[in-house]
Design an enzyme around this catalytic site. Structure first.
Site, mmCIF file in Angstrom:
data_model
loop_
_atom_site.group_PDB
_atom_site.id
_atom_site.type_symbol
_atom_site.label_atom_id
_atom_site.label_comp_id
_atom_site.label_asym_id
_atom_site.label_seq_id
_atom_site.Cartn_x
_atom_site.Cartn_y
_atom_site.Cartn_z
ATOM 1 N N LYS A 31 0.844 -1.199 0.000
ATOM 2 C CA LYS A 31 0.000 0.000 0.000
ATOM 3 C C LYS A 31 0.881 1.252 0.000
ATOM 4 O O LYS A 31 1.621 1.489 0.949
ATOM 5 C CB LYS A 31 -0.873 0.038 1.253
ATOM 6 C CG LYS A 31 -1.836 1.208 1.252
ATOM 7 C CD LYS A 31 -2.461 1.447 2.621
ATOM 8 C CE LYS A 31 -1.704 2.438 3.452
ATOM 9 N NZ LYS A 31 -1.726 3.808 2.924
ATOM 10 N N GLU A 51 11.308 1.097 9.085
ATOM 11 C CA GLU A 51 12.265 2.145 8.686
ATOM 12 C C GLU A 51 11.604 3.472 9.005
ATOM 13 O O GLU A 51 10.666 3.882 8.325
ATOM 14 C CB GLU A 51 12.556 2.053 7.185
ATOM 15 C CG GLU A 51 13.292 0.805 6.784
ATOM 16 C CD GLU A 51 14.741 0.803 7.225
ATOM 17 O OE1 GLU A 51 15.197 1.794 7.826
ATOM 18 O OE2 GLU A 51 15.418 -0.204 6.992
ATOM 19 N N CYS A 67 14.558 10.655 4.683
ATOM 20 C CA CYS A 67 14.662 10.185 6.066
ATOM 21 C C CYS A 67 16.071 10.404 6.598
ATOM 22 O O CYS A 67 16.248 10.801 7.755
ATOM 23 C CB CYS A 67 14.264 8.723 6.163
ATOM 24 S SG CYS A 67 15.116 7.690 4.980
ATOM 25 N N GLU A 77 12.306 15.969 13.905
ATOM 26 C CA GLU A 77 12.628 15.798 12.490
ATOM 27 C C GLU A 77 11.833 16.824 11.681
ATOM 28 O O GLU A 77 10.612 16.756 11.619
ATOM 29 C CB GLU A 77 12.235 14.383 12.056
ATOM 30 C CG GLU A 77 12.553 14.124 10.613
ATOM 31 C CD GLU A 77 12.086 12.756 10.121
ATOM 32 O OE1 GLU A 77 10.987 12.324 10.486
ATOM 33 O OE2 GLU A 77 12.844 12.142 9.357
HETATM 34 P P1 NAD Z 1 3.364 8.101 7.843
HETATM 35 O O1 NAD Z 1 3.829 7.274 8.958
HETATM 36 O O2 NAD Z 1 2.386 9.173 8.099
HETATM 37 O O3 NAD Z 1 2.707 7.204 6.695
HETATM 38 C C1 NAD Z 1 3.388 6.146 6.058
HETATM 39 C C2 NAD Z 1 2.413 5.111 5.583
HETATM 40 O O4 NAD Z 1 1.747 4.512 6.687
HETATM 41 C C3 NAD Z 1 1.305 5.640 4.666
HETATM 42 O O5 NAD Z 1 1.124 4.704 3.631
HETATM 43 C C4 NAD Z 1 0.103 5.703 5.609
HETATM 44 O O6 NAD Z 1 -1.135 5.608 4.930
HETATM 45 C C5 NAD Z 1 0.334 4.498 6.480
HETATM 46 N N1 NAD Z 1 -0.298 4.545 7.806
HETATM 47 C C6 NAD Z 1 -0.587 5.637 8.568
HETATM 48 N N2 NAD Z 1 -1.094 5.263 9.757
HETATM 49 C C7 NAD Z 1 -1.113 3.899 9.761
HETATM 50 C C8 NAD Z 1 -1.493 2.914 10.732
HETATM 51 N N3 NAD Z 1 -1.943 3.245 11.940
HETATM 52 N N4 NAD Z 1 -1.351 1.615 10.403
HETATM 53 C C9 NAD Z 1 -0.864 1.250 9.207
HETATM 54 N N5 NAD Z 1 -0.493 2.135 8.245
HETATM 55 C C10 NAD Z 1 -0.609 3.446 8.518
HETATM 56 O O7 NAD Z 1 4.717 8.646 7.194
HETATM 57 P P2 NAD Z 1 4.874 9.702 6.008
HETATM 58 O O8 NAD Z 1 4.504 11.037 6.554
HETATM 59 O O9 NAD Z 1 4.212 9.165 4.780
HETATM 60 O O10 NAD Z 1 6.453 9.656 5.730
HETATM 61 C C11 NAD Z 1 7.365 10.506 6.330
HETATM 62 C C12 NAD Z 1 8.140 9.783 7.393
HETATM 63 O O11 NAD Z 1 8.737 8.619 6.852
HETATM 64 C C13 NAD Z 1 9.283 10.588 7.972
HETATM 65 O O12 NAD Z 1 9.315 10.473 9.363
HETATM 66 C C14 NAD Z 1 10.528 9.932 7.378
HETATM 67 O O13 NAD Z 1 11.691 10.099 8.132
HETATM 68 C C15 NAD Z 1 10.097 8.529 7.287
HETATM 69 N N6 NAD Z 1 10.902 7.809 6.305
HETATM 70 C C16 NAD Z 1 11.800 6.874 6.754
HETATM 71 C C17 NAD Z 1 12.601 6.208 5.860
HETATM 72 C C18 NAD Z 1 13.586 5.187 6.323
HETATM 73 O O14 NAD Z 1 14.013 4.376 5.518
HETATM 74 N N7 NAD Z 1 13.993 5.162 7.574
HETATM 75 C C19 NAD Z 1 12.495 6.480 4.503
HETATM 76 C C20 NAD Z 1 11.573 7.431 4.084
HETATM 77 C C21 NAD Z 1 10.771 8.077 5.011
#
Ligand code: NAD
Length: 468
Positions: free
Chosen positions: A167, A240, A274, A371
């Site tokens: 997803k 991640e 990230c 962050e």
């Molecule tokens: P997010 O956590 O808001 O959403 C990520 C995904 O999770 C989306 O697909 C969302 O629909 C889904 N989601 C949200 N709530 C959920 C739940 N309760 N259960 C299951 N799925 C759920 O993150 P974002 O805002 O899309 O991304 C930004 C963040 O991602 C930043 O903190 C960034 O640092 C991190 N990031 C980390 C890496 C890494 O490899 N460490 C890489 C890229 C981004």
């Protein structure tokens, strides 16, 4: 109506309803994406479970399909690029580069060995340790690198013999759906299912009985929810999560020589990486020089619609994130910090924020402690190396960090003291499919990439054959 479909059991599937996807360069809904129902999610997991039986049995076929997938992605970069730019905001050439990068990852995993180790072979027994697929994987991705981060999961999971339901983020679903359509031509039906919907769909996935593993990239806050959701069924997890990467400059650096690398490490993808540089620590004597150099570079950055070939930095990807970046900057300025350049939204339509360099913000300020995930960089002076290492490590995050010096040995010794998953010397965000990538502390659990990432999609089995 959505012109992109979900892929469930190898077929293009619409949904009863759709949701709007905003182009962050305009702030307007520019297209629709299917909103997966609970029944369709069940179908996707059923299809993945059925496909698992045959997929796990033929390693050669898996390698061939991954190699073919890599070729398809390369060939489709011109199709994927504009779709990614329209929903994510990044410059078109970066969007195409993301498709090429994803292809590179698929190619690497198509050839990676799945280890089998003989750990005893004597008169008593032959004991071998092998890696078995875990089953169906639920994969959930964020909006900053939708294509790249999806393949970081697809490639190792599928090589190991698992099948998947993936997803993408509701902010950037369309490029992943397009990729799924392209890849459905090379994977047997049910091996890679891609569904789209909101956070609720993610919750259905993590509490669904079928997947044996959840692979998640996103925020630390969501990572915690997912870990809790996985616990009752003891689903395997790779998380991640976020980062707050420090870059430490030692006192022998030449600011002019490293300013471009520092700028790119902090501002590429408009800071929405990230493992971007999120804090820069500079010896007091070099502080003003580094600030001037970085501020001049940031002020010269061409901010605009990613479809404009001159654009270097696109908008912040979505409104909540854009507002958050503004809040963190306003909070720092209210606390006495200075915006040497930038410091405010660009104004006009879209979620554009001026590339911003901040001085005078100290630990305890949200911009330094949290962050920011946007085009904003605080620069902090320090006195001695022990002090700066302690300050760099005084965070709940631990994704990556870097140390910069004319003497790589000296920098390496400092980098070893950083509490994080990747410690770079004279580089930042230097990644490759062979390098395990992951974080300590709140930055994650497990790693992606390389044989270590592959291992995360397997369970160990000991095969013990008694002799005599
Ligand atoms: P997010 O956590 O808001 O959403 C990520 C995904 O999770 C989306 O697909 C969302 O629909 C889904 N989601 C949200 N709530 C959920 C739940 N309760 N259960 C299951 N799925 C759920 O993150 P974002 O805002 O899309 O991304 C930004 C963040 O991602 C930043 O903190 C960034 O640092 C991190 N990031 C980390 C890496 C890494 O490899 N460490 C890489 C890229 C981004």
């Amino acid at each position: 109506m959505s012109d992109v479909s979900m892929i469930i059991g190898g077929e293009r599937r619409a949904a009863r309803s759709t949701f709007g996807v905003v182009n962050p360069a305009t702030g307007e809904v520019h297209a629709q994406a299917p909103d997966c129902t609970a029944e369709q999610l069940d179908e996707a997991f059923d299809a993945a479970a059925k496909a698992f039986v045959g997929w796990r049995a033929d390693e050669d076929a898996r390698r061939a399909a991954l190699a073919a997938a890599a070729d398809r992605l390369t060939a489709a970069a011109d199709r994927i690029g504009p779709v990614l730019t329209a929903e994510q905001g990044k410059p078109l050439k970066s969007a195409k580069r993301e498709a090429f990068g994803a292809s590179h990852w698929l190619k690497y995993f198509a050839q990676l060995e799945i280890p089998r180790e003989v750990i005893q072979d004597d008169a008593r027994a032959r004991v071998e340790v092998v890696r078995r697929p875990v089953g169906v994987v639920a994969a959930i991705t964020p909006w900053n690198f939708p294509i790249m981060l999806a393949t970081w999961k697809i490639a190792p999971a599928l090589l190991a013999g698992n099948t998947m339901v993936l997803k993408p983020s509701p902010f950037t679903p369309r490029s992943t759906l397009l990729m799924a359509e392209i890849l459905s031509e090379v994977f047997p039906s049910g091996v890679l299912n891609v569904v789209s919907g909101g956070d609720e769909l993610g919750r259905w996935m993590t509490s669904h009985p079928t997947p044996r593993k959840i692979s998640f990239t996103g925020s630390t806050a969501t990572g915690r929810h997912i870990a809790a959701a996985a616990a009752p069924d003891l689903k395997r997890l790779t998380l991640e999560l976020g980062g707050n990467d420090p870059a430490i400059l030692l006192d022998d650096v030449d600011p002019a020589a490293i300013v471009e690398k520092l700028f790119r490490g902090a501002f590429d993808n408009s800071g929405q990486v990230c493992s971007a540089i999120k804090r820069v620590y500079v010896p007091e004597a070099l502080h003003d020089q580094v600030v001037d150099a970085l501020a001049a570079r940031a002020a010269a950055a061409r901010v605009g619609d990613g479809m404009d070939p001159d654009t270097e930095l696109g908008p912040v990807q979505n409104r909540p994130q854009y507002e958050r970046v503004g809040e963190l900057v306003a909070d720092a300025l209210a606390g006495g910090a200075t915006a040497v350049t930038g410091g405010a939204p660009v104004g006009g339509p879209g979620y554009f924020f001026q590339p911003t360099v901040i001085t005078g913000a100290v630990e305890g300020t949200r911009l330094v402690d949290e962050e920011q995930f946007g085009p904003v960089l605080p620069i902090l002076p320090y006195r001695d190396v022990d002090e700066v290492v302690a300050r760099a490590n005084a965070t709940s995050f631990g994704l990556s960090g870097s140390v910069w010096s004319a003497d790589p040995e000296r920098a390496g010794a400092v980098a070893e003291r950083l509490e994080c998953g990747t410690a770079w010397v004279n580089a930042h965000v230097a990644l490759g499919p062979q390098q395990p990538f992951g974080g300590t502390k709140w930055s994650g659990l497990g790693v992606e990439n390389g044989p270590w990432g592959l291992a995360g999609y397997t369970d160990l089995q000991v095969q013990y054959r008694a002799r005599g």
